[in-house]
Structures are given as structure tokens and as C-alpha cells.
Design a protein around this motif. Structure first.
Motif, PDB file in Angstrom:
ATOM      1  N   LEU A   1       0.453  -1.131   0.064  1.00  0.00           N
ATOM      2  CA  LEU A   1       0.144  -0.091   0.001  1.00  0.00           C
ATOM      3  C   LEU A   1       0.888   1.617   0.025  1.00  0.00           C
ATOM      4  CD1 LEU A   1      -2.773  -1.168   2.579  1.00  0.00           C
ATOM      5  CD2 LEU A   1      -2.975  -0.466   0.111  1.00  0.00           C
ATOM      6  N   ILE A   2       2.276   1.371   0.455  1.00  0.00           N
ATOM      7  CA  ILE A   2       2.859   1.813   1.256  1.00  0.00           C
ATOM      8  C   ILE A   2       3.794   3.003  -0.906  1.00  0.00           C
ATOM      9  CG2 ILE A   2       5.133   3.329   1.608  1.00  0.00           C
ATOM     10  CD1 ILE A   2       4.513   1.688   4.108  1.00  0.00           C
ATOM     11  N   LEU A   3       3.832   1.627  -1.252  1.00  0.00           N
ATOM     12  CA  LEU A   3       4.418   1.343  -2.700  1.00  0.00           C
ATOM     13  C   LEU A   3       3.453   2.114  -3.499  1.00  0.00           C
ATOM     14  CD1 LEU A   3       7.166  -1.310  -2.566  1.00  0.00           C
ATOM     15  CD2 LEU A   3       7.562   0.863  -1.955  1.00  0.00           C
ATOM     16  N   LEU A   4       2.122   1.545  -3.966  1.00  0.00           N
ATOM     17  CA  LEU A   4       1.066   1.957  -4.362  1.00  0.00           C
ATOM     18  C   LEU A   4       1.287   3.409  -4.308  1.00  0.00           C
ATOM     19  CD1 LEU A   4      -0.899  -0.893  -4.365  1.00  0.00           C
ATOM     20  CD2 LEU A   4       0.329  -0.484  -6.563  1.00  0.00           C
ATOM     21  N   GLY A   5       1.131   3.641  -2.734  1.00  0.00           N
ATOM     22  CA  GLY A   5       0.322   5.195  -2.480  1.00  0.00           C
ATOM     23  C   GLY A   5       1.639   6.385  -2.607  1.00  0.00           C
TER      24      GLY A   5
ATOM     25  N   LEU B   1       2.733  10.087  -9.942  1.00  0.00           N
ATOM     26  CA  LEU B   1       2.154  10.250 -11.254  1.00  0.00           C
ATOM     27  C   LEU B   1       0.987  10.958 -11.426  1.00  0.00           C
ATOM     28  CD1 LEU B   1       2.915   6.485 -12.537  1.00  0.00           C
ATOM     29  CD2 LEU B   1       4.378   8.298 -12.854  1.00  0.00           C
ATOM     30  N   TYR B   2       0.701  10.851 -10.439  1.00  0.00           N
ATOM     31  CA  TYR B   2      -0.742  11.760 -10.210  1.00  0.00           C
ATOM     32  C   TYR B   2      -0.956  13.454  -9.051  1.00  0.00           C
ATOM     33  CZ  TYR B   2      -5.402  12.820 -10.709  1.00  0.00           C
ATOM     34  OH  TYR B   2      -7.230  12.868 -10.535  1.00  0.00           O
ATOM     35  N   ALA B   3      -1.438  12.494  -8.161  1.00  0.00           N
ATOM     36  CA  ALA B   3      -1.061  13.470  -6.806  1.00  0.00           C
ATOM     37  C   ALA B   3      -0.701  14.860  -7.113  1.00  0.00           C
ATOM     38  CB  ALA B   3      -1.527  12.764  -5.574  1.00  0.00           C
ATOM     39  N   GLY B   4       0.619  14.521  -6.746  1.00  0.00           N
ATOM     40  CA  GLY B   4       2.298  14.997  -7.056  1.00  0.00           C
ATOM     41  C   GLY B   4       2.141  16.281  -7.901  1.00  0.00           C
TER      42      GLY B   4
ATOM     43  N   ARG C   1      -0.297  16.629  -9.667  1.00  0.00           N
ATOM     44  CA  ARG C   1      -1.912  18.369  -9.666  1.00  0.00           C
ATOM     45  C   ARG C   1      -1.617  19.104  -9.061  1.00  0.00           C
ATOM     46  NH1 ARG C   1      -6.644  16.684 -12.526  1.00  0.00           N
ATOM     47  NH2 ARG C   1      -7.280  17.480 -10.605  1.00  0.00           N
ATOM     48  N   TYR C   2      -0.944  18.777  -7.811  1.00  0.00           N
ATOM     49  CA  TYR C   2      -1.120  19.271  -6.488  1.00  0.00           C
ATOM     50  C   TYR C   2       0.126  20.918  -7.242  1.00  0.00           C
ATOM     51  CZ  TYR C   2       0.939  21.840  -2.204  1.00  0.00           C
ATOM     52  OH  TYR C   2       0.889  22.465  -1.358  1.00  0.00           O
ATOM     53  N   MET C   3       0.796  20.188  -8.203  1.00  0.00           N
ATOM     54  CA  MET C   3       1.754  21.837  -8.631  1.00  0.00           C
ATOM     55  C   MET C   3       1.870  22.666  -9.632  1.00  0.00           C
ATOM     56  SD  MET C   3       4.082  21.548  -6.143  1.00  0.00           S
ATOM     57  CE  MET C   3       5.279  22.776  -6.744  1.00  0.00           C
ATOM     58  N   ALA C   4       0.847  21.440 -10.275  1.00  0.00           N
ATOM     59  CA  ALA C   4      -0.019  22.478 -11.682  1.00  0.00           C
ATOM     60  C   ALA C   4       0.297  23.572 -11.649  1.00  0.00           C
ATOM     61  CB  ALA C   4      -1.038  21.726 -12.354  1.00  0.00           C
ATOM     62  N   ASN C   5      -0.626  24.519 -10.407  1.00  0.00           N
ATOM     63  CA  ASN C   5      -0.540  25.584 -10.559  1.00  0.00           C
ATOM     64  C   ASN C   5       0.208  26.526  -9.080  1.00  0.00           C
ATOM     65  OD1 ASN C   5      -2.377  26.215 -12.090  1.00  0.00           O
ATOM     66  ND2 ASN C   5      -3.471  25.166 -11.074  1.00  0.00           N
ATOM     67  N   ARG C   6       1.306  25.584  -9.268  1.00  0.00           N
ATOM     68  CA  ARG C   6       2.278  26.503  -8.237  1.00  0.00           C
ATOM     69  C   ARG C   6       3.713  26.465  -8.512  1.00  0.00           C
ATOM     70  NH1 ARG C   6      -1.106  23.607  -5.157  1.00  0.00           N
ATOM     71  NH2 ARG C   6      -2.140  24.128  -2.928  1.00  0.00           N
ATOM     72  N   LYS C   7       4.825  28.110  -8.236  1.00  0.00           N
ATOM     73  CA  LYS C   7       5.840  27.741  -8.858  1.00  0.00           C
ATOM     74  C   LYS C   7       6.341  26.318  -7.783  1.00  0.00           C
ATOM     75  CE  LYS C   7       5.859  32.240  -9.194  1.00  0.00           C
ATOM     76  NZ  LYS C   7       6.450  34.042  -8.286  1.00  0.00           N
TER      77      LYS C   7
ATOM     78  N   LEU D   1      12.846   7.141  -1.523  1.00  0.00           N
ATOM     79  CA  LEU D   1      11.024   7.775  -2.020  1.00  0.00           C
ATOM     80  C   LEU D   1      11.657   8.610  -2.079  1.00  0.00           C
ATOM     81  CD1 LEU D   1       8.817   5.126  -0.825  1.00  0.00           C
ATOM     82  CD2 LEU D   1      10.047   4.864  -3.373  1.00  0.00           C
ATOM     83  N   LEU D   2      12.270   9.895  -0.952  1.00  0.00           N
ATOM     84  CA  LEU D   2      12.351  11.283  -1.035  1.00  0.00           C
ATOM     85  C   LEU D   2      12.679  12.076  -2.370  1.00  0.00           C
ATOM     86  CD1 LEU D   2      13.133  11.685   2.749  1.00  0.00           C
ATOM     87  CD2 LEU D   2      10.719  12.115   1.516  1.00  0.00           C
ATOM     88  N   ASP D   3      13.679  11.212  -2.342  1.00  0.00           N
ATOM     89  CA  ASP D   3      14.364  11.540  -4.398  1.00  0.00           C
ATOM     90  C   ASP D   3      13.265  11.835  -5.006  1.00  0.00           C
ATOM     91  OD1 ASP D   3      16.741  10.248  -3.117  1.00  0.00           O
ATOM     92  OD2 ASP D   3      17.123   9.044  -4.181  1.00  0.00           O
ATOM     93  N   THR D   4      12.412  10.857  -5.114  1.00  0.00           N
ATOM     94  CA  THR D   4      11.029  11.973  -6.173  1.00  0.00           C
ATOM     95  C   THR D   4      10.367  12.807  -5.728  1.00  0.00           C
ATOM     96  OG1 THR D   4      11.014   9.394  -6.396  1.00  0.00           O
ATOM     97  CG2 THR D   4       9.115  10.560  -7.189  1.00  0.00           C
ATOM     98  N   ALA D   5      10.554  13.131  -4.475  1.00  0.00           N
ATOM     99  CA  ALA D   5       9.618  14.105  -3.918  1.00  0.00           C
ATOM    100  C   ALA D   5      10.031  14.666  -4.018  1.00  0.00           C
ATOM    101  CB  ALA D   5       9.044  13.281  -2.167  1.00  0.00           C
ATOM    102  N   PHE D   6      11.634  15.029  -3.647  1.00  0.00           N
ATOM    103  CA  PHE D   6      11.648  16.690  -4.380  1.00  0.00           C
ATOM    104  C   PHE D   6      11.919  16.644  -5.698  1.00  0.00           C
ATOM    105  CE2 PHE D   6      15.000  15.406  -0.570  1.00  0.00           C
ATOM    106  CZ  PHE D   6      14.625  16.717   0.550  1.00  0.00           C
ATOM    107  N   PHE D   7      11.782  16.026  -6.373  1.00  0.00           N
ATOM    108  CA  PHE D   7      11.912  15.908  -8.351  1.00  0.00           C
ATOM    109  C   PHE D   7       9.910  17.072  -8.284  1.00  0.00           C
ATOM    110  CE2 PHE D   7      14.962  12.864  -8.286  1.00  0.00           C
ATOM    111  CZ  PHE D   7      15.879  13.232  -8.649  1.00  0.00           C
ATOM    112  N   VAL D   8       9.612  16.285  -7.896  1.00  0.00           N
ATOM    113  CA  VAL D   8       7.810  16.311  -7.763  1.00  0.00           C
ATOM    114  C   VAL D   8       7.424  17.874  -7.661  1.00  0.00           C
ATOM    115  CG1 VAL D   8       5.724  15.867  -7.458  1.00  0.00           C
ATOM    116  CG2 VAL D   8       7.091  14.106  -7.344  1.00  0.00           C
ATOM    117  N   LEU D   9       8.005  18.498  -6.044  1.00  0.00           N
ATOM    118  CA  LEU D   9       8.065  19.769  -5.495  1.00  0.00           C
ATOM    119  C   LEU D   9       8.696  20.878  -6.086  1.00  0.00           C
ATOM    120  CD1 LEU D   9       8.153  18.396  -1.722  1.00  0.00           C
ATOM    121  CD2 LEU D   9       5.643  19.010  -2.941  1.00  0.00           C
ATOM    122  N   ARG D  10       9.674  20.120  -6.712  1.00  0.00           N
ATOM    123  CA  ARG D  10      10.630  21.171  -7.895  1.00  0.00           C
ATOM    124  C   ARG D  10      10.335  21.230  -9.275  1.00  0.00           C
ATOM    125  NH1 ARG D  10      15.656  19.488  -8.268  1.00  0.00           N
ATOM    126  NH2 ARG D  10      16.705  21.179  -8.744  1.00  0.00           N
TER     127      ARG D  10
END
Length: 315
Positions: A38-42, A48-51, A53-59, A127-136
Motif C-alpha cells: 500500500l505504501i508503494l502504491l501510494g 504520477l498523479y496527486a503530486g 496536480r498539486y504543483m500544477a498551478n504552483r511555483k 522515495l524522497l528523491d522522487t518527492a524532491f523532483f515533484v515539488l521542484r
């Protein structure tokens, strides 16, 4: 047909719970494959999706300080994992040949189990490696290969920790990988710190050789199993999987080596929007930076040593 599927899944789950080694049963994330799945599916859903979309209109977030802290924390944690692997067998009692799984509860075996679990848990932290990419908003870096690698490693290691927590000769590749991560995250930390640290990154080109050596060493070590007159390793399927994994990535990395060196190109550095992910180039193009120049953003990233590139350009 469908009515038989659920009972079979339940029976298989019950079998896994009974088969889980008692020595690791109480460790976090080891009670059931459902938790880690469940963690890995999340993770996949978020990146791929939630991140996006969250960053779509943000710097994009800068996160420079967070990245520096994160990378050097990873250096420290991987160094500690290497130390524990050495002290619990590889630097003390192991022969480096046919080292069997120790099913006992002696202190050395329990220490090796702890080291193996720490390595397994570190894959979730990565997994935070990917989180940094999405947030940036570096979405081009979140490739299929990157996601597959970061999700497959902890998923596959759950089975190894469940069935063979002490590991024996099957834990060697984990120790080597942790060693390489000490070097890699040191590079990432210095690169993320900014241009003033570029002078300390003269050894960047040797990252390629280090990654190649990693898989040669792991493959040679595990290949001993096939040439020994007798080796009663208790769960040989893990030997086969480690060999396949090592050889598969060795072939991919050798191809990159040929593209970068044999064909006359310098080791490619990656542009701001096309970095490497722990060894896989994220994207279809790698850009070779002329000798003597450095990237200033500090975001070029490897994924466990592999760089896959369809095109190499010079700038």
C-alpha cells in the motif's frame, strides 16, 4: 473462478505470516506484505498523479537546504549500514564464499538481521528523491525506470527480509550498494549546496566507474555459487535473482560506458531539466558538458549507477 481468488489470496497471506522469520516479525513494516504494498502504491499514485496536480498551478519549491540536509543524512545512514554489515559478518566471520544463512539467535546473527532491515528501510527513505523532483517541478525526471527502481527495490527486499533476514552470502550486494550510496549522496549533497562547491566535485567522472565496479563485484561474488562443488545455501532463488539483477544492470551500464567513452564522448552531465536518477538518465537526451565546465544547479542525479540515454549531445 473469482470466488476462488480471494480465499487463495487469504491462504497465501496466512502462509506468509507463518513463514515470516520470528527474529524479524516485530520489526516495522514486516508484519504483512499489505502494508508495504500500500505504501508503494501510494508512492506511485502521489508521484504520477496527486503530486503533479498539486504543483500544477504552483511555483517550484527551492528546497536547497532540505536537499543538502537530506543528502548528508543519507551519507551518514548508509555509512552506518555498511559498518553494521561489516561488524556482523562481512568483516568478521564470513568467508566471502558460500556463507549460509544463520537461523540462530546469537548476537552476531541478530546484528546482521538489524543491518539488513536498516538497508530495507532506507529504500523507503529514498522515495524522497522522487518527492524532491515533484515539488521542484522536475517532472521529466520522474521516468518509468526511476519509479520502477524505487518501488521494486523495497518490494523485493520485503520478501528477502521475511524469508532470509540474516541473508548469508545473499546480503553482500546490499553492503556494496550502501557503500556506493555513501559516495553518491556525498556528491549529491555537495552539488545541491551550490556553485561554490563545484571545485570539490572534480571526481564526478569517476562516479561512472564506481557504478560499473559495483555490479562487477556483486556479479562475480554471487557467481561463485554456480562453480562451487557444494554450497547448501538455504534459499537459492535469491542467488539467482541477485545474479539476474546484477547482470541486467551491468549490461545497461556497459552500454552507457560505450556511448560515453568508447565512442569518444565525455561522461554526460545532465541539464537542469534532464538529470539522472540514481543511475538511470531521466529522459531521452543526455547533454555532454565540455571538459572543465560544471552544472551549477547540483541536481544531476544517478539511480544506483545506471544511465540510459537515447541521444548524447554536446553543448
Amino acid at each position: 473462478m473469482i470466488g476462488e481468488v480471494i480465499p487463495n489470496i487469504v491462504r497465501f497471506h496466512e502462509y506468509l505470516i507463518k513463514r515470516t522469520d520470528d527474529r524479524v516479525r516485530d520489526y516495522p513494516l514486516m508484519q504483512s506484505p499489505v502494508q508495504m504494498t500500500l505504501i508503494l502504491l501510494g508512492y506511485v499514485f502521489l508521484v504520477l498523479y496527486a503530486g503533479p496536480r498539486y504543483m500544477a498551478n504552483r511555483k517550484p519549491y527551492k528546497l536547497k537546504t532540505a536537499m543538502v540536509i537530506y543528502n548528508f543524512c543519507m551519507v551518514a545512514s548508509n555509512a552506518y549500514i555498511v559498518y553494521e554489515f561489516l561488524m556482523s559478518g562481512w568483516g568478521t566471520t564470513y568467508t566471502w564464499r558460500c556463507d549460509l544463512i544463520d537461523p540462530s539467535t546469537n548476537p552476531r546473527a541478530l546484528r546482521m538481521i538489524r543491518a539488513s532491515w536498516l538497508f530495507y528501510f532506507s529504500k523507503y527513505v529514498e522515495l524522497l528523491d522522487t518527492a524532491f523532483f515533484v515539488l521542484r517541478k522536475k517532472h521529466s525526471q520522474v521516468t518509468f525506470l526511476h519509479i520502477f527502481h524505487h518501488s521494486f527495490m523495497p518490494w523485493s527486499w520485503w520478501w528477502g527480509i521475511t524469508l532470509t533476514p540474516e541473508g548469508g552470502m545473499g546480503s553482500f550486494h546490499a553492503m556494496v550498494n550502501a557503500m556506493v550510496h555513501v559516495i553518491m549522496y556525498t556528491y549529491y549533497g555537495l552539488a545541491a549546496a551550490g556553485p561554490r562547491f563545484q571545485k570539490y566535485l572534480w571526481w564526478k567522472k569517476y562516479m561512472t566507474a564506481i557504478q560499473l565496479i559495483q555490479f562487477i563485484v556483486v556479479s562475480v561474488h554471487i557467481s561463485q555459487y554456480y562453480f562451487m562443488e557444494k554450497c547448501d545455501y538455504q534459499v537459492p532463488i535469491f542467488i539467482h535473482l541477485i545474479w539476474i539483477y546484477g547482470m541486467f544492470f551491468f549490461v545497461l551500464f556497459s552500454n552507457f560506458w560505450i556511448q560515453a567513452y568508447v565512442k569518444g564522448k565525455r561522461l554526460p552531465a545532465i541539464t537542469e531539466d534532464k538529470p539522472k536518477q540514481n543511475g538511470f538518465v531521466s529522459g531521452s537526451e543526455a547533454v555532454a558538458v565540455p571538459n572543465g565546465k560544471h552544472l551549477e544547479n547540483g541536481t544531476d542525479h544517478y539511480t544506483n549507477g545506471f544511465a540510459l540515454s537515447a541521444k548524447i549531445k554536446e553543448v
